[in-house]
Scaffold this active site. Structure first.
Site, mmCIF file in Angstrom:
data_model
loop_
_atom_site.group_PDB
_atom_site.id
_atom_site.type_symbol
_atom_site.label_atom_id
_atom_site.label_comp_id
_atom_site.label_asym_id
_atom_site.label_seq_id
_atom_site.Cartn_x
_atom_site.Cartn_y
_atom_site.Cartn_z
ATOM 1 C CG ASP A 1 -4.157 7.449 8.981
ATOM 2 O OD1 ASP A 1 -4.011 5.672 9.026
ATOM 3 O OD2 ASP A 1 -4.274 7.501 8.006
ATOM 4 C CD GLU B 1 -3.145 -0.216 2.491
ATOM 5 O OE1 GLU B 1 -2.828 0.669 2.959
ATOM 6 O OE2 GLU B 1 -3.096 -1.130 3.282
#
Lengths: 398, 250
Positions: B49, B38
């Site tokens: 996040d 990724e």
């Protein structure tokens, strides 16, 4: 009693106002948003719910807020200017209209914890207030920079029993406070209700908050008809996220002869640092919605600037983005200096000290072309008490 | 390799600390057990996040990351390692999706992971992804009802990104994943990979019943360690990848 009405500007089923709005959130939050939408559909036109809201708005907030004929500035301008006095609300601004309704919703849905983001602290104080009133546990997210410059509001929130989280990441302002509020919400989606302070965020918030604030325009319409027996030519309101403006405009948008004017923060100037998302931004996705954003060519979000912390945000509510492209509302801007001048002007002419945010709307009276003999309503969204320390540093009265 | 081999997906923040390092790191990971990479696109406001990845995002931007760097990294890496782009929607939207998707394909990139585009918003781009044989990875979350899981996984391709707990990346909250996994598996044959909070300590437990794991913050914590030289960072990440790959296949 105020109950929202369906509007031709309601978003579609998935919360889109044209290309704007929507629900751009992590999957974890989707079930909460779908549930909120269902719950909102159930109470949107429900008399029992609105009777409860009405009770608090009247006896706790002090509504209806007056529509005051500002004779002195009217005389100076050669126009008829009315001020919608949201500054007289409990907690000092229009923010409380929204938190009363969201607080009651949270309670109804069985949540015991609420969170909110805040810039200057007005929405934080309003949320902490309603949390105290309704016995809800309350956590406020506020950028570390704002915590420093709005010390008094931080104390107010703590006094009201809220926990204040100082957010150290990014630009340490409202944008980052909202990031952390969303992170907290993602983590605690099952038992925490997020009270968003403006007509932004993922669907259904923009529609919901607009309905909650539209009591402003609903009252103003009846008041101006009673006093003047006609509708105004112009309505002016300031815009950060845009909740006081959309609340004020909502009941006039379909009237041909009424021009609604939203005022963004011009900051240091249109080609310098500012908060003009519509004038200087372009469509993009932030905080759960598609709207106009201040961003660089790669889509990195830029820092906004305004003298007023409440307008210091790089985005704008999606319905405003829609009205902008649809040309159903006029948008313009006022700089820091023009706002500060208007702050002094209204104080000394009418004995009303407006919030720095609302000073932007007031300032536009001097910028509006062909103002002579016009009938105008300015939404005075909040009072200036919170801005005293900053004003004292900027204005040197001896 | 047996069909039952469980896969490792590794997230790295592109451009941190620079483009060439990202290329070296990506290739090293590909040689050390990482099946799919990724390539993270640094964003100013990464709301899904936790602190580690947010920090790496901000540092990459401070060091001058531009979207074109992602294209250059991908050009070298994607032909050698199965590559996906992981980023917030605004980063992609600003490149014009109609142009970006075929461009990504031409570089060898196989799909996108966009944490702030849930199922409903993804529908508008389904045709575009399909037309270019690109995958838009589907997320399922522990808050999803079984009915919603069924809807989401119906069209899921490549793998399903199963969010292991309600929260942000890199925190340690543990939830019992078995009932959740079972309700996903009931509606799909598409492999299910577990992400969020997967590291050396948790990988073996989290992969039970799933087909792979997604590891991000554990690599980023190594990248953020200022005591390490660039080559030590690559060595340590490669070691970690190899180790997790073994652990999930024990």
């Amino acid at each position: 009693m105020y109950i929202p009405t369906a509007s031709k500007f309601d978003p579609d089923e998935r919360g889109h106002f044209g290309i704007f709005g929507g629900r751009y959130v992590p999957e974890t939050l989707m079930p909460a948003l779908l549930k909120l939408r269902e719950e909102y559909d159930a109470i949107r036109f429900n008399k029992d719910f609105w009777a409860e809201v009405d009770y608090y708005l009247k006896d706790y907030v002090g509504r209806p807020s007056p529509l005051y004929y500002a004779a002195n500035i009217s005389k100076e301008l050669g126009a008829k200017v009315y001020l919608k006095r949201e500054d007289l609300n409990h907690t000092g601004a229009h923010k409380v209209n929204n938190v009363i309704a969201q607080g009651l919703m949270a309670k109804r849905l069985g949540y015991k914890k609420v969170i909110a983001e805040t810039g200057a602290g007005q929405h934080g104080v309003a949320t902490a207030t309603i949390a105290a009133l309704l016995d809800l546990e309350c956590e406020i997210f506020m950028g570390a920079k704002d915590v420093e410059r709005q010390e008094l509001n931080v104390f107010r929130m703590k006094l009201l029993g809220a926990k204040v989280n100082s957010v150290e990441s990014g630009s340490r302002t409202l944008k980052d406070a909202m990031n952390d509020a969303i992170r907290h919400w993602v983590t605690n989606a099952r038992d925490t209700f997020y009270i968003i302070g403006t007509v932004a965020g993922p669907h259904p918030y923009p529609m919901m908050v607009r309905d909650f604030q539209a009591i402003i325009g609903w009252e103003a319409r009846a008041q101006i008809l009673e006093k003047e027996n006609r509708l105004p030519d112009h309505i002016i309101a300031c815009i950060g996220g845009g909740s006081n403006a959309i609340g004020m405009f909502q009941h006039f948008l379909e009237d041909e002869g009424v021009e609604c004017i939203g005022i963004e923060a011009g900051g240091l100037g249109i080609d310098d640092k500012n908060g003009c998302s519509l004038q200087k931004g372009r469509p993009g996705v932030l905080h759960g919605q598609m709207s106009y954003l201040l961003q660089d060519e790669d889509g990195q979000i830029l820092e906004a600037h305004s003298i007023s912390a409440g307008l210091d945000y790089p985005g704008i509510g999606p319905e405003h983005a829609f009205h902008h492209d649809n040309k159903s509302v006029t948008y313009d801007y006022i700089t820091d200096q023009e706002a500060l001048d208007a702050f002094v002007w209204l104080s000394q002419k009418e004995g009303i000290i407006p919030a720095f945010e609302s000073s932007h709307a007031v300032a536009y009276l001097k910028k509006l072309p062909n103002i002579k003999d016009k009938l105008i309503i300015v939404n005075l969204s909040g009072r200036g008490d919170k801005d005293m320390i900053q004003a004292k540093d900027l204005l040197h009265f001896d | 390799m047996k069909n039952s081999t469980k896969n490792l997906v590794a997230y790295i923040t592109s451009g941190y600390p620079d483009k060439n390092f990202s290329i070296d790191l990506a290739l090293a990971l590909g040689e050390n057990g990482v099946d799919t990479l990724e390539l993270g696109v640094p964003f100013s406001d990464p709301v899904a996040d936790g602190p580690a990845i947010e920090n790496a995002n901000h540092k990459a931007l401070e060091l001058g990351f531009k979207f074109k760097d992602l294209l250059e990294i991908s050009k070298v890496v994607a032909p050698k390692v199965d590559t996906l782009w992981m980023g917030y929607f605004n980063s992609f939207y600003q490149q014009n999706m109609q142009e970006l998707i075929p461009h990504a394909k031409s570089l060898g990139v196989n799909g996108l992971i966009i944490p702030d585009v849930p199922y409903e918003e993804s529908l508008a781009y389904k045709e575009l992804f399909d037309a270019h044989e690109m995958t838009n990875i589907s997320f399922v979350a522990p808050t999803d009802s079984e009915e919603r899981i069924a809807t989401i996984v119906k069209d899921a391709q490549k793998f399903i990104y199963m969010v292991a707990y309600t929260g942000i990346t890199g925190s340690g909250t543990a939830e019992d994943l078995q009932p959740f996994l079972a309700s996903i598996k009931k509606y799909t044959q598409t492999p299910v990979y577990v992400g969020f909070g997967v590291n050396e300590k948790t990988a073996k437990e989290k992969v039970k019943g799933a087909d792979g794991v997604i590891v991000g913050s554990a690599f980023i914590n190594i990248l953020l360690d200022e005591q390490l030289s660039k080559s030590q960072k690559i060595t340590n990440c490669a070691k970690l990848a190899k180790n997790i790959k073994e652990l999930i296949n024990e």
